[in-house]
Design an enzyme around this catalytic site. Sequence first.
Site, PDB file in Angstrom:
ATOM      1  N   CYS A   2       0.852  -1.182   0.000  1.00 15.90           N
ATOM      2  CA  CYS A   2       0.000   0.000   0.000  1.00 15.90           C
ATOM      3  C   CYS A   2       0.892   1.238   0.000  1.00 15.90           C
ATOM      4  CB  CYS A   2      -0.877   0.039   1.240  1.00 15.90           C
ATOM      5  SG  CYS A   2      -1.819  -1.445   1.515  1.00 15.90           S
ATOM      6  N   ARG A  27       3.816   0.219  -6.587  1.00 15.73           N
ATOM      7  CA  ARG A  27       3.921  -0.722  -5.474  1.00 15.73           C
ATOM      8  C   ARG A  27       2.799  -1.766  -5.492  1.00 15.73           C
ATOM      9  NH1 ARG A  27       7.296   1.267  -1.278  1.00 15.73           N
ATOM     10  NH2 ARG A  27       6.144   0.016   0.216  1.00 15.73           N
ATOM     11  N   TRP A  73      -3.684  -2.193  -1.138  1.00 15.70           N
ATOM     12  CA  TRP A  73      -3.518  -3.552  -1.665  1.00 15.70           C
ATOM     13  C   TRP A  73      -4.232  -4.427  -0.659  1.00 15.70           C
ATOM     14  CZ3 TRP A  73      -0.497  -8.174  -0.745  1.00 15.70           C
ATOM     15  CH2 TRP A  73      -0.247  -8.932  -1.885  1.00 15.70           C
ATOM     16  N   ASN A  99      -0.812   1.374   6.385  1.00 19.04           N
ATOM     17  CA  ASN A  99      -0.173   0.229   5.730  1.00 19.04           C
ATOM     18  C   ASN A  99       0.165  -0.781   6.805  1.00 19.04           C
ATOM     19  OD1 ASN A  99      -0.234   1.680   3.397  1.00 19.04           O
ATOM     20  ND2 ASN A  99       1.983   2.022   3.273  1.00 19.04           N
ATOM     21  N   GLY A 100       0.123  -2.069   6.449  1.00 11.41           N
ATOM     22  CA  GLY A 100       0.456  -3.101   7.424  1.00 11.41           C
ATOM     23  C   GLY A 100      -0.783  -3.903   7.780  1.00 11.41           C
ATOM     24  N   GLU A 489      16.492 -17.969 -11.145  1.00 10.70           N
ATOM     25  CA  GLU A 489      16.078 -16.579 -11.296  1.00 10.70           C
ATOM     26  C   GLU A 489      15.409 -16.362 -12.657  1.00 10.70           C
ATOM     27  OE1 GLU A 489      15.430 -14.018  -9.783  1.00 10.70           O
ATOM     28  OE2 GLU A 489      15.581 -12.427 -11.275  1.00 10.70           O
ATOM     29  N   LYS A 493      11.656 -14.867 -13.118  1.00  8.68           N
ATOM     30  CA  LYS A 493      11.317 -13.675 -13.910  1.00  8.68           C
ATOM     31  C   LYS A 493      10.209 -14.004 -14.894  1.00  8.68           C
ATOM     32  CE  LYS A 493      12.641 -10.770 -12.247  1.00  8.68           C
ATOM     33  NZ  LYS A 493      13.661 -10.762 -11.243  1.00  8.68           N
ATOM     34  N   GLU A 496       6.758 -14.559 -13.081  1.00 11.36           N
ATOM     35  CA  GLU A 496       6.110 -13.423 -12.421  1.00 11.36           C
ATOM     36  C   GLU A 496       5.542 -12.400 -13.394  1.00 11.36           C
ATOM     37  OE1 GLU A 496       8.195 -10.855  -9.582  1.00 11.36           O
ATOM     38  OE2 GLU A 496      10.062 -11.189 -10.648  1.00 11.36           O
ATOM     39  N   HIS A 512      16.505 -37.851 -12.755  1.00 18.50           N
ATOM     40  CA  HIS A 512      15.885 -38.432 -11.557  1.00 18.50           C
ATOM     41  C   HIS A 512      14.381 -38.154 -11.492  1.00 18.50           C
ATOM     42  CE1 HIS A 512      19.757 -39.672 -10.061  1.00 18.50           C
ATOM     43  NE2 HIS A 512      20.218 -38.440 -10.238  1.00 18.50           N
ATOM     44  N   LYS A 609       5.489  -4.494  -5.223  1.00 21.02           N
ATOM     45  CA  LYS A 609       6.933  -4.280  -5.281  1.00 21.02           C
ATOM     46  C   LYS A 609       7.633  -4.705  -4.002  1.00 21.02           C
ATOM     47  CE  LYS A 609      10.875  -2.999  -6.958  1.00 21.02           C
ATOM     48  NZ  LYS A 609      11.547  -4.090  -7.708  1.00 21.02           N
TER      49      LYS A 609
HETATM   50  C1  AGP Z   1      11.639  -9.971  -7.890  1.00 22.67           C
HETATM   51  O1  AGP Z   1      11.493  -9.917  -9.255  1.00 22.67           O
HETATM   52  C2  AGP Z   1      10.431 -10.207  -7.139  1.00 22.67           C
HETATM   53  N1  AGP Z   1       9.435  -9.250  -7.400  1.00 22.67           N
HETATM   54  C3  AGP Z   1      10.551 -10.588  -5.674  1.00 22.67           C
HETATM   55  O2  AGP Z   1      10.887 -11.939  -5.649  1.00 22.67           O
HETATM   56  C4  AGP Z   1      11.540  -9.806  -4.792  1.00 22.67           C
HETATM   57  O3  AGP Z   1      12.857 -10.048  -5.212  1.00 22.67           O
HETATM   58  C5  AGP Z   1      11.354 -10.215  -3.322  1.00 22.67           C
HETATM   59  O4  AGP Z   1      10.044  -9.935  -2.915  1.00 22.67           O
HETATM   60  C6  AGP Z   1      12.349  -9.568  -2.393  1.00 22.67           C
HETATM   61  O5  AGP Z   1      12.235  -8.177  -2.415  1.00 22.67           O
HETATM   62  P1  AGP Z   1      13.354  -7.271  -1.755  1.00 22.67           P
HETATM   63  O6  AGP Z   1      14.610  -7.470  -2.575  1.00 22.67           O
HETATM   64  O7  AGP Z   1      12.828  -5.887  -1.853  1.00 22.67           O
HETATM   65  O8  AGP Z   1      13.551  -7.745  -0.362  1.00 22.67           O
END
Ligand code: AGP
Length: 614
Positions: A2, A27, A73, A99-100, A489, A493, A496, A512, A609
């Site tokens: 948020c 965000r 959010w 937020n939270g 990774e 990517k 997501e 395996h 984010k």
């Molecule tokens: C990355 O592409 C992702 N959106 C996500 O996995 C991110 O790396 C993760 O939430 C950690 O975020 P941070 O680096 O801000 O701690």
Amino acid sequence: MCGIVGYVGRRDAIPVLLEGLRSLEYRGYDSAGLAVIYRNRLQVTKTAGRVQDLRAKVNDRIKANIGIGHTRWATHGEPNDINAHPHTDTAARIAVVHNGIIENAEQLRAGLAKRGVTLVSDTDTEALAHLIAAEFAHDEQASLEDAVRRALRHVEGTYGLLVLDLQHPGELVVARNGSPIVLGIGQSEMFVASDVAALVRYTKQVVYLDDAEVATVHATDYHTAGLDDSVRHTGGSSKEPTTVEAEAGDYELGAYEDFMRKEIHEQPEALRRALRGRLDDRFATAKLGGIDLDARQLRGIRQVKFLGCGSAYYAGQMGAVLVEELARIPSDAEPASEFRYRNPVVDPDTLYVAVSQSGETLDTLMAVQELRRKGGQVIGTVNVVGSAIGRECGHGVFLHAGPEIAVASTKALTNMEATFAMLALLLGRVRDMSTATGQRIVAGLRAMPDHLEAILAAEEQIAETARRFAGADHMFFIGRVRGWPVAREGAQKLKEISYVHAEAYQASELKHGPLALINQSMPSVIIVPADELLTKNISTIEQIKARGGPVIAVTNADLPADLADAVITVPRGEPELDPLLFNVPLQLFAYHTAAKLGRDIDKPRNLAKSVTVE
Ligand code: AGP
């Protein structure tokens, strides 16, 4: 997640709030709202949807000099107009944005209902507005700060909280516990936000609140204090402002269509910033001023453990490979989200490295707090200066990637890898790494930004490959040793931002079990560095081809012609640093797959984010 924005000063508050909310859109959010004081009344406007929907709904005739705004959010209650923030008490005196997560919300709501309060939303936040109002019912003369302070004594959970009170029309009160709050200090005007993105166009002077802090903000002054302080500070500013590095332009798209592609292309420059002043040619090592350990203490480290979430965890895995290879210290990585829940054995001779772009990821922050409680040595590698993880760690290394807006992390991840390479170099050079190897790694790191430029120059070829395979419902990403975290990774990517199901596997594990899934409709992206494992990787490709699986090889080797169905070429650098380079074409591959599928790349569904909630 948020976003929070507040303003008090001489300007027309509503455009400032809307502009601030717009800059926090990245965000992730599902509804938005604002409240201002106009003609001695709280005027609240809120809506499900985007900030532009809120802009359309706001009455243009309303002019105010103080207000609060929010992008939500959803956690408690579905995203709709009523659940959007701000929330008010029954008399519409107090407005809050939050937020939270309030963990005892159900209990608080039940208690309020018992006292005859009608709650109109399904949120945890609304209870806060009623609790603050109730404090004034007990003590009419209370300051807003004291009412907030007392109300929060009933609350369990996390919050970044911003409060507006009709009876205190010139002040805002904020409080923080687990969700970021920053004050922007202007000339006869003040800003409040959950992220500097919302205020950097107005001021570079900021004050970051710490957990368990509260602040009262007027147009011309502010003060901060501990939430538990029994005596409130009066007047003056108890915390000095710091200057933020970011420019307003860092938060704008410029010539790009989205932030992810902009940030992918910023990588050579971001990497140059991360390396600047940190490579020591004379002693063939790295200088990481933020790590407060002398050579003797560095030699005493017997293990290195990287802790992060999502891509930051995969970057940590790349870091662990680097530390083992270059420094010959046992090293591994673990998701911070697992570490914090499993009552870990904390070893005093282990160096724990907390990895986070945002510096606000709750799981990583909690892991750091657990480590500190148990006497662990922990350093932070974070991108956002002033963020909670950086401050909690006390020392560490900033990533200097510049603001990262897209949900998919790209440039921060590249700078994490470069930072871990420097850490590995530093640890190696106080042990057995020779000067010659040190010089080779220093030169290899210096060459990296140019190599990245070469990869970016070949974007169209990578895009063509991505478009060719964009129809697949599933993909494998396969690597071994250095290539294994790169594969993980790459898969992360792709899933997501494109929503294509992608699974990463170690090449050696295919036989395996997962080989059973290989057929013509299961393309495999294979990481094939020109290193000592090249022949092994070639035989992995042959095994897949023999079962009819299409292969996309990402390589800096000269592969036999026609071995793979598509080849993405990576420049050749120092082998230990290969992960840093191999990762970038996979970002472009994911990006162009998502573009072909018409995805909203900067705001993938269900994601935000920074994940500041459980
Ligand atoms: C990355 O592409 C992702 N959106 C996500 O996995 C991110 O790396 C993760 O939430 C950690 O975020 P941070 O680096 O801000 O701690």
